[in-house]
Design a protein around this motif. Structure first.
Motif, PDB file in Angstrom:
ATOM      1  N   HIS A  39       0.819  -1.215   0.000  1.00  0.00           N
ATOM      2  CA  HIS A  39       0.000   0.000   0.000  1.00  0.00           C
ATOM      3  C   HIS A  39       0.851   1.263   0.000  1.00  0.00           C
ATOM      4  O   HIS A  39       0.396   2.331  -0.412  1.00  0.00           O
ATOM      5  CB  HIS A  39      -0.907   0.026   1.236  1.00  0.00           C
ATOM      6  CG  HIS A  39      -2.159  -0.768   1.071  1.00  0.00           C
ATOM      7  ND1 HIS A  39      -2.654  -1.140  -0.147  1.00  0.00           N
ATOM      8  CD2 HIS A  39      -3.032  -1.259   2.003  1.00  0.00           C
ATOM      9  CE1 HIS A  39      -3.767  -1.828   0.022  1.00  0.00           C
ATOM     10  NE2 HIS A  39      -4.019  -1.912   1.307  1.00  0.00           N
ATOM     11  N   LYS A  88      -8.350   1.906  -0.047  1.00  0.00           N
ATOM     12  CA  LYS A  88      -7.475   2.504  -1.048  1.00  0.00           C
ATOM     13  C   LYS A  88      -8.263   2.991  -2.256  1.00  0.00           C
ATOM     14  O   LYS A  88      -7.856   3.905  -2.946  1.00  0.00           O
ATOM     15  CB  LYS A  88      -6.432   1.480  -1.489  1.00  0.00           C
ATOM     16  CG  LYS A  88      -5.436   1.993  -2.520  1.00  0.00           C
ATOM     17  CD  LYS A  88      -4.428   0.909  -2.894  1.00  0.00           C
ATOM     18  CE  LYS A  88      -3.439   1.420  -3.938  1.00  0.00           C
ATOM     19  NZ  LYS A  88      -2.471   0.373  -4.333  1.00  0.00           N
ATOM     20  N   PRO A 140      -9.148   6.397  -1.863  1.00  0.00           N
ATOM     21  CA  PRO A 140      -8.326   6.514  -0.657  1.00  0.00           C
ATOM     22  C   PRO A 140      -9.029   7.311   0.434  1.00  0.00           C
ATOM     23  O   PRO A 140      -9.430   8.451   0.227  1.00  0.00           O
ATOM     24  CB  PRO A 140      -7.071   7.238  -1.159  1.00  0.00           C
ATOM     25  CG  PRO A 140      -7.510   7.967  -2.398  1.00  0.00           C
ATOM     26  CD  PRO A 140      -8.580   7.126  -3.007  1.00  0.00           C
TER      27      PRO A 140
END
Length: 362
Positions: free
Chosen positions: A58, A259, A262
């Motif tokens: 990530h 994500k 986000p």
């Protein structure tokens, strides 16, 4: 200003993590990638090693986008010092941004068999928009970026139903869209805000480059505050999580953040960790010999080329490797890095030999 090795190292580290994530997408049957309320099934469990393999990657996209903004600020300062006209600087930014965005719109969409907008789309659009924004005062840019990041969820959920139709304008700007014919993983505006933060840091860095301790102090304070922000947002388990809420108090649920798009919890955690890592690398830089052919440095100095080339290598590896378990992903990533290292060395030498050629856009 010479290149800052710590920035190249950090970029190289996240490129390696990105290669692992994409190797997992190619070769790992048990890959976990439900980092959105759209794709996550509430109550479903996680295989620990699969989750953390995905989670460590990530860091890649926010760091890459942030450092793109930082590198842009440093590059523009260097070009101005060399007497380059503002119109020429803007033209190069527009061309590079359009080229990068078109890679997703044309090349990767063609390979996917559908219009598929990923991180290159977001970076390319953001670069083009930065030609208008970078002239703003640093404090205005900082405030604007924070407003976009903190207020983005409130705006997004006004129009976004995670499992419903997403208007095209919203998919391109704020909310993801998944379908068989059209997918947007990286709507542009949240990533533009991250690039704006990177620009602000780079612009500030041009005035502090000779005082590394002040830079490290700001990075450590800012990174720590960002991690605290993550803990608060995840702890309250409400606004800031882009509807992907913590289901219990396990560490996996604390780290299972959105994500796509986000959320504040995702951005604050990843940028916080990035800032702390960059501070550590800046501390390390004067204490060791910088190896110009060190793999991490080479990958960091050829990041966009690496991004494009590693897909070609992974695709070729499908001729020799089958989809299997997590170990297969690590094997494919290792082979990919080994293959790309001499290629990236050669590309870097060529690009440095012809700094004004079209290679400067890659």
């Amino acid at each position: 200003m010479n290149r800052i090795a710590a920035i190249d190292w950090l970029r190289g580290i996240v490129m390696i993590l990105m290669a692992l994530d994409h190797a997992s997408a190619f070769f790992n049957q048990g890959r976990v990638a439900n980092d959105s309320i759209v794709t996550h099934e509430v109550g479903s469990g996680f295989v620990v090693e699969q989750f953390f393999t995905r989670w460590i990657t990530h860091l890649s996209a926010p760091t890459f986008v942030f450092l793109t903004g930082t590198a842009m600020a440093l590059s523009i300062m260097q070009r101005r010092e060399k007497g380059m006209h503002s119109k020429a600087i803007d033209r190069d930014l527009l061309i590079r941004g359009a080229f990068i965005a078109l890679l997703d719109i044309v090349v990767f969409s063609f390979m996917s068999g559908k219009l598929y907008l990923q991180v290159l789309y977001a970076i390319g659009v953001s670069l083009m928009l930065m030609t208008l924004l970078y002239r703003l005062d640093r404090r205005v840019l900082l405030a604007s970026a924070l407003i976009l990041l903190c207020g983005g969820e409130a705006f997004t959920v006004l129009f976004w139903q995670p499992h419903g139709e997403v208007p095209l304008w919203l998919a391109l700007t704020f909310a993801p869209w998944f379908s068989e014919s059209f997918t947007v993983l990286y709507p542009a505006i949240p990533w533009l805000a991250i690039m704006m933060l990177g620009w602000v840091f780079g612009d500030w860095l041009t005035t502090r480059a000779k005082n590394p301790w002040s830079v490290m102090r700001v990075l450590l304070i800012g990174g720590s505050l960002a991690v605290v922000c993550f803990l608060l947002v995840r702890g309250f388990n409400a606004y800031g999580n882009m509807l992907l809420y913590r289901e219990d108090y396990s560490i996996i649920q604390w780290l299972h953040v959105s994500k796509y798009p986000p959320g504040i919890s995702y951005i604050s955690l990843e940028l916080g960790l990035m800032a702390i890592m960059l501070a550590a690398l800046l501390w390390l830089q004067p204490k060791i010999v910088i190896r110009q052919y060190g793999p991490i440095l080479v990958f960091g100095q050829t990041a966009l080329f690496f991004y494009l080339a590693h897909f070609a290598v992974l695709t070729m590896l499908t001729l020799f490797l089958e989809r299997a378990g997590l170990g297969q992903a690590y094997l494919a990533a290792t082979i990919t890095l080994a293959v790309l290292y001499p290629i990236c060395c050669a590309y870097r030498a060529l690009k440095w030999r012809y700094p004004d050629s079209v290679l400067r856009f890659v």
